[in-house]
Design a protein around this motif. Sequence first.
Motif, PDB file in Angstrom:
ATOM      1  N   THR A 151       5.638   9.274  -1.924  1.00  0.00           N
ATOM      2  CA  THR A 151       6.116   8.670  -0.360  1.00  0.00           C
ATOM      3  C   THR A 151       8.072   9.014  -0.652  1.00  0.00           C
ATOM      4  O   THR A 151       8.825   8.968  -1.655  1.00  0.00           O
ATOM      5  CB  THR A 151       5.816   7.435   0.132  1.00  0.00           C
ATOM      6  N   LEU A 208       9.203  -1.429  -0.366  1.00  0.00           N
ATOM      7  CA  LEU A 208       8.314  -0.391  -1.334  1.00  0.00           C
ATOM      8  C   LEU A 208       6.798  -1.292  -0.785  1.00  0.00           C
ATOM      9  O   LEU A 208       6.873  -2.102  -1.944  1.00  0.00           O
ATOM     10  CB  LEU A 208       8.388   0.621  -1.927  1.00  0.00           C
ATOM     11  N   ARG A 209       6.116  -0.555  -0.158  1.00  0.00           N
ATOM     12  CA  ARG A 209       5.022  -1.933   0.066  1.00  0.00           C
ATOM     13  C   ARG A 209       3.347  -0.725  -0.833  1.00  0.00           C
ATOM     14  O   ARG A 209       3.139   0.495  -0.184  1.00  0.00           O
ATOM     15  CB  ARG A 209       3.877  -1.409   1.509  1.00  0.00           C
ATOM     16  N   ASP A 231       5.521   3.281   2.928  1.00  0.00           N
ATOM     17  CA  ASP A 231       4.308   2.808   2.226  1.00  0.00           C
ATOM     18  C   ASP A 231       3.481   3.832   1.248  1.00  0.00           C
ATOM     19  O   ASP A 231       4.598   4.742   1.677  1.00  0.00           O
ATOM     20  CB  ASP A 231       2.964   2.594   3.369  1.00  0.00           C
ATOM     21  N   ALA A 272      -0.127   0.260  -2.208  1.00  0.00           N
ATOM     22  CA  ALA A 272      -1.509  -0.552  -1.914  1.00  0.00           C
ATOM     23  C   ALA A 272      -2.063  -0.809  -2.884  1.00  0.00           C
ATOM     24  O   ALA A 272      -1.315  -0.351  -4.683  1.00  0.00           O
ATOM     25  CB  ALA A 272      -1.492   1.105  -1.262  1.00  0.00           C
ATOM     26  N   PRO A 296       4.261  -6.465  -2.054  1.00  0.00           N
ATOM     27  CA  PRO A 296       5.478  -5.286  -1.456  1.00  0.00           C
ATOM     28  C   PRO A 296       6.871  -5.433  -2.743  1.00  0.00           C
ATOM     29  O   PRO A 296       6.616  -6.628  -2.950  1.00  0.00           O
ATOM     30  CB  PRO A 296       5.983  -6.384  -0.329  1.00  0.00           C
ATOM     31  N   THR A 333      11.141   0.443   5.785  1.00  0.00           N
ATOM     32  CA  THR A 333      10.059   0.177   4.819  1.00  0.00           C
ATOM     33  C   THR A 333       9.101   1.571   4.753  1.00  0.00           C
ATOM     34  O   THR A 333       8.564   2.461   5.350  1.00  0.00           O
ATOM     35  CB  THR A 333       9.055  -1.063   5.632  1.00  0.00           C
ATOM     36  N   GLU A 340       0.733   4.970  -1.975  1.00  0.00           N
ATOM     37  CA  GLU A 340      -0.232   4.875  -2.734  1.00  0.00           C
ATOM     38  C   GLU A 340       0.048   4.977  -4.539  1.00  0.00           C
ATOM     39  O   GLU A 340       0.296   6.352  -4.677  1.00  0.00           O
ATOM     40  CB  GLU A 340      -1.570   5.466  -2.396  1.00  0.00           C
TER      41      GLU A 340
END
Length: 482
Positions: free
Chosen positions: A18, A102-103, A11, A105, A79, A9, A13
């Motif tokens: 990432t 993939l979360r 995160d 924001a 997510p 998982t 922006e």
Amino acid sequence: MWVDLNPVTADVEPGAETTVAVTVRNTGDIVEEYHLQATGDPGQWAAIEPQTLRLYPGTTGTAQLTFTPPRSAEAQAGPQPYAVKVTPREDRENIHAIEGLLRVAEFADLRAELLPAQTRGWHRGRVKLAVDNYSNVATSAAVATTTTNSNLQVDIRTPALRLQPGRAQFSKFTVRPARLLWFGTKARHQYNVTVTPSGLGQPVSLQGTYMQSALLPRWLQRLLMFLSAAAMAILALWFGIHPSFATSAQGSPQPAANTAPQVIVIQPTPPASSSSPSPKPAPTSAPSHAAPPAPTTSKPAPPPAGHSTSAPPPAAPPTSSSPPKSAQIKTTNILNSATNDSVDVYQNNFTDGQQIDLWDTLHNDAQTWTVWVYADGSIVIQSNDQPESAGTKVLQVDQNNDPTNTDVDISDDWNGVAGLQAHLTVDFQQWTLTSIPGNDTYGVLKNKKTGTCLASSGAHGWLTMAPCNTGDQAQWFWLFAL
């Protein structure tokens, strides 16, 4: 073949990046080449380096999976699952896929614009507020207006908006001065509009301008002043010089009988006399004021010999009644179209600037009108949606914010019932009803200002203006008296 993701998982922006490590081990007994591919919605923002791993039996290789979602509404917050597909070159049936998460924001990006930022008019201006949501989440926004000018009133029609990501909404409002400007230069009025989001983001402030123009232009004021000054100068010269005229010619004597103009009085033809004679009327005490008897020819009979020419002339004939100068109120009417729909005040919204539509005939107050008829043949159509104590609204063509002159709405006549009685409405509030050849029921309503005719755009649609055409049934209307 063995595959692993680190981290499973991740995160990120929007606008940043990432990285996830993809590890592959060759558990077979031959040299193998593995092809890596990212799938799912986040796969459109993913890049794998290297895309191919060549491994000997029992060895391990690692590739870097990089996500770079854009800072726009396309990268929706929350997510989002994805998968990495590993395909061997030799053993193609042994395909492996490993899933990750993939979360993304949240971010806020709310923008607004006034259309137009500066509006003009002599009694009203219409403005649209466009609000665009460039965020990646849905949000609500409140619209408010402020002004430090007590002579300006701002009315908002849509004070709250619900905005989806990547979408825009519009809020309409009207600016109107408290007092009319008859003469002089244009008056400038400032007002502020604030859009406040309910969640993330900062309020957006905008400034608008309303340019109030004079009802009578400056050139007309100067022309009236010039004509007044010229008239005063001519009168001063005339009374200061005292012109006199003399002539030596002498008029020839004329008979006294011809000095007075002859008056021919044509009386209505009396009814045929019955078989019994009718009694003679008694003579009046003042025969000099009685009307002469009806002549039998087109010229009066000559006076008898010796008749004195100093007798008083006959009385003047009665004048025919002329059309009244003031308005004349007809009975309550319903304005029907050729499709049997009625002209209707939309949702009983008895406000200045409300557009008019066609609706099913309901015989309610929103579909009843009072027609004022004037001596010059023009008419003014007044809405009966509210009592006259609530104000008078008349049918008009919008002249301030519609350059095509096709919008039809109701507006104040600025003088109430007294203004309607005195025929003080402006040209774009006046109409003429022209009959259609070969049709005794319908007619076309032509606007005095624009020269175009009232037309329908279909049932449950707004009224509009179109070039006059008596053959177009969309322009056929008739007044049905209740």
